[in-house]
Design an enzyme around this catalytic site. Sequence first.
Site, PDB file in Angstrom:
ATOM      1  N   GLU A   1     -20.326  -3.153  -8.982  1.00 53.82           N
ATOM      2  CA  GLU A   1     -20.643  -2.406 -10.216  1.00 53.82           C
ATOM      3  C   GLU A   1     -21.905  -3.070 -11.054  1.00 53.82           C
ATOM      4  OE1 GLU A   1     -19.732   0.990 -10.633  1.00 53.82           O
ATOM      5  OE2 GLU A   1     -19.201   0.459  -8.557  1.00 53.82           O
TER       6      GLU A   1
ATOM      7  N   TYR B   1     -36.654  57.258 -25.913  1.00 50.85           N
ATOM      8  CA  TYR B   1     -35.206  56.630 -25.795  1.00 50.85           C
ATOM      9  C   TYR B   1     -34.319  57.581 -25.119  1.00 50.85           C
ATOM     10  CZ  TYR B   1     -30.578  54.994 -26.942  1.00 50.85           C
ATOM     11  OH  TYR B   1     -29.308  54.701 -26.591  1.00 50.85           O
TER      12      TYR B   1
ATOM     13  N   GLN C   1      -5.085  13.768 -14.061  1.00 50.31           N
ATOM     14  CA  GLN C   1      -5.177  12.305 -14.178  1.00 50.31           C
ATOM     15  C   GLN C   1      -5.207  12.142 -15.903  1.00 50.31           C
ATOM     16  OE1 GLN C   1      -9.223  10.361 -14.221  1.00 50.31           O
ATOM     17  NE2 GLN C   1      -8.126   8.355 -13.728  1.00 50.31           N
TER      18      GLN C   1
ATOM     19  N   ARG D   1     -22.367  11.935 -22.690  1.00 54.67           N
ATOM     20  CA  ARG D   1     -23.718  11.852 -23.013  1.00 54.67           C
ATOM     21  C   ARG D   1     -24.341  13.352 -22.981  1.00 54.67           C
ATOM     22  NH1 ARG D   1     -26.280   8.337 -18.934  1.00 54.67           N
ATOM     23  NH2 ARG D   1     -24.436   8.295 -17.622  1.00 54.67           N
TER      24      ARG D   1
ATOM     25  N   ALA E   1     -13.219  14.957 -11.240  1.00 54.61           N
ATOM     26  CA  ALA E   1     -13.548  15.708 -12.202  1.00 54.61           C
ATOM     27  C   ALA E   1     -12.928  15.574 -13.727  1.00 54.61           C
ATOM     28  CB  ALA E   1     -13.579  17.374 -11.591  1.00 54.61           C
TER      29      ALA E   1
HETATM   30  C1  UD1 Z   1     -19.253   5.455  -9.769  1.00 50.52           C
HETATM   31  C2  UD1 Z   1     -19.146   4.171  -8.734  1.00 50.52           C
HETATM   32  C3  UD1 Z   1     -20.650   3.308  -8.533  1.00 50.52           C
HETATM   33  C4  UD1 Z   1     -21.775   4.590  -8.019  1.00 50.52           C
HETATM   34  C5  UD1 Z   1     -21.710   5.875  -9.024  1.00 50.52           C
HETATM   35  C6  UD1 Z   1     -22.444   7.032  -8.319  1.00 50.52           C
HETATM   36  C7  UD1 Z   1     -17.019   3.397  -9.261  1.00 50.52           C
HETATM   37  C8  UD1 Z   1     -16.373   2.385  -9.730  1.00 50.52           C
HETATM   38  N1  UD1 Z   1     -18.197   3.289  -9.438  1.00 50.52           N
HETATM   39  O1  UD1 Z   1     -19.927   4.532 -10.964  1.00 50.52           O
HETATM   40  O2  UD1 Z   1     -20.579   2.393  -7.568  1.00 50.52           O
HETATM   41  O3  UD1 Z   1     -22.956   3.939  -7.910  1.00 50.52           O
HETATM   42  O4  UD1 Z   1     -20.541   6.189  -9.316  1.00 50.52           O
HETATM   43  O5  UD1 Z   1     -22.551   8.016  -9.225  1.00 50.52           O
HETATM   44  O6  UD1 Z   1     -16.615   4.428  -8.654  1.00 50.52           O
HETATM   45  N2  UD1 Z   1     -13.897   9.880 -13.044  1.00 50.52           N
HETATM   46  C9  UD1 Z   1     -12.598  10.383 -13.028  1.00 50.52           C
HETATM   47  N3  UD1 Z   1     -11.640   9.653 -13.694  1.00 50.52           N
HETATM   48  C10 UD1 Z   1     -12.057   8.211 -13.951  1.00 50.52           C
HETATM   49  C11 UD1 Z   1     -13.088   7.987 -14.022  1.00 50.52           C
HETATM   50  C12 UD1 Z   1     -14.127   8.809 -13.275  1.00 50.52           C
HETATM   51  O7  UD1 Z   1     -12.306  11.800 -12.743  1.00 50.52           O
HETATM   52  O8  UD1 Z   1     -11.062   7.753 -14.333  1.00 50.52           O
HETATM   53  C13 UD1 Z   1     -14.818  11.073 -12.220  1.00 50.52           C
HETATM   54  C14 UD1 Z   1     -16.038  11.284 -13.196  1.00 50.52           C
HETATM   55  O9  UD1 Z   1     -15.672  12.358 -13.806  1.00 50.52           O
HETATM   56  C15 UD1 Z   1     -17.210  11.546 -12.198  1.00 50.52           C
HETATM   57  C16 UD1 Z   1     -16.847  10.283 -11.144  1.00 50.52           C
HETATM   58  O10 UD1 Z   1     -15.386  10.128 -11.205  1.00 50.52           O
HETATM   59  O11 UD1 Z   1     -17.096  12.503 -11.926  1.00 50.52           O
HETATM   60  C17 UD1 Z   1     -17.629   9.308 -11.044  1.00 50.52           C
HETATM   61  O12 UD1 Z   1     -17.327   8.650 -12.467  1.00 50.52           O
HETATM   62  P1  UD1 Z   1     -18.569   7.782 -13.324  1.00 50.52           P
HETATM   63  O13 UD1 Z   1     -17.739   7.284 -14.350  1.00 50.52           O
HETATM   64  O14 UD1 Z   1     -19.594   8.768 -13.489  1.00 50.52           O
HETATM   65  O15 UD1 Z   1     -18.897   6.598 -12.305  1.00 50.52           O
HETATM   66  P2  UD1 Z   1     -19.782   5.496 -12.341  1.00 50.52           P
HETATM   67  O16 UD1 Z   1     -19.307   4.597 -13.367  1.00 50.52           O
HETATM   68  O17 UD1 Z   1     -21.204   5.972 -12.695  1.00 50.52           O
END
Ligand code: UD1
Length: 459
Positions: free
Chosen positions: A156, A368, A74, A17, A11
């Site tokens: 990916e 009222y 993080q 977006r 999270a």
């Molecule tokens: C990720 C997966 C992808 C999958 C998709 C499903 C990876 C590399 N890819 O892609 O294979 O199909 O989810 O929805 O894992 N987050 C962090 N810290 C970070 C990056 C992300 O906490 O440094 C959290 C985001 O807030 C989110 C989740 O991890 O809740 C997923 O991150 P997001 O960037 O949406 O992943 P995708 O690139 O969509």
Amino acid sequence: MNQNLEVIILAAGLGTRMKSSTIKILHRAAGRPIVDYVLDLANELCSTPPVMIIGHQREKVQEAIGERARFAVQEEQLGTGHAVLQAATVLGDTNKRVLILSGDVPLTRRETLQRLIEEHERSGNALTLLTMKLDDPAMYGRIVRDESGTVVRIVEAKDASDEQKRINEVNAGIYVFNGEHLFGNLRNLRPENAQKEYYLTDLLAVIRNAGHRVGAVIADDPVEALGVNSRGELAQVEQEIQRRVVERLLSEGVTFRNPSTVVIDSTVTIGKDTVVYPFVTLEGTTRIGEDCVIEPGSHLVNVTIGNDVHVKTGTVAEDAEIADGASVGPYAHLRPGSKLGRKVKVGNFVETKKAVFGDGAKASHLSYIGDAEVGADVNIGAGTITCNYDGVNKHKTILEDGVFVGSDTQLVAPVRVGKGAYVGAGSTITKDVPAGALALSRTPQKTVEGWAARKKAGK
Ligand code: UD1
Ligand code: CA
């Protein structure tokens, strides 16, 4: 409840977006922040609180979630692999199973996660992930299987070849790991990919190449992996949560005359044999009993309603209570602190605020009633107004049991009308009225015989 399980919820991402100053996991769908639905899942499956990885707006997130999670920070969002690694500060090198969820994916069903965990145990996997089949695999990670159908790696979208892009089985972003294969491997990850990120998804090939089993469970319904990245997806998620709420209520014996037009929070309860008309909005802690009728255009926020209550068209109520057998509206406005007893009738164009009505009391038209105690069986005539505000302070009106207030009366508070007393129509009551008395403050009527004819004749 699984004792051998830890849950990590990702999270840390802001959700650019969403075009919002609020982090996406705190956006609300059907009355709750979307992350609450993920926390529910974690709590249903696991006896210890989940570890939530936070980054953006961490104070806000921690405040909203409180004791329901343990937190790992993080600092920089370097990828999902890096995010999960931060949980090691809380979990140490755990040997338990570790379920990984995303804070922005609220529609996963508990049964699906249970199926994922069962499959993990049954197959003796080191990693089992949830996948789904999509007509348009878009930006999801692609699941690469070998000739025998075994999952071999996740690619990916941004790193995929044209051929891999055509794969329609994708990674839902939900995983069960054996703890001993998680953090050690994460420490060895390299960000050698199109996004220069540490990919959690790279662990699949790493674990497999080290000779351990990996497997996948395909979700029946891809909506379970729908994430909230935009307002459009938030609207889709909210609609799906509401659809599930209505589906459950229908199965419990509630009638919806046109369910797709009803806006309902997941926190609302409704008893059996209640009928909900179209274009009703039910929010917050609203609780509706059995055998009620909720007519079109009613908007109820944190309202507690007993059994056999009729809420008529266009009624607006907030932080109010309505007891059994009462009838409200059409077009009534119950403001905070309104409490209606059994069989009370509050009719059209009546506004109440901090007003307690005893059983059987009636205010049927155009009134009222604010800062008032209305006794049992009191009858308040049309157009009666409590003058509760002197410009500085609010004052109380007390109408004891059985009082009859004639139409078009002003009750200038503070004022008390004793048990069973009568107030004549058109009165302005400024002094207390003793029990059993008649109070009347009307100016006596003057009648001038033949006046109209003389006026017309110019005399
Ligand atoms: C990720 C997966 C992808 C999958 C998709 C499903 C990876 C590399 N890819 O892609 O294979 O199909 O989810 O929805 O894992 N987050 C962090 N810290 C970070 C990056 C992300 O906490 O440094 C959290 C985001 O807030 C989110 C989740 O991890 O809740 C997923 O991150 P997001 O960037 O949406 O992943 P995708 O690139 O969509
Ligand atoms: Ca990303």
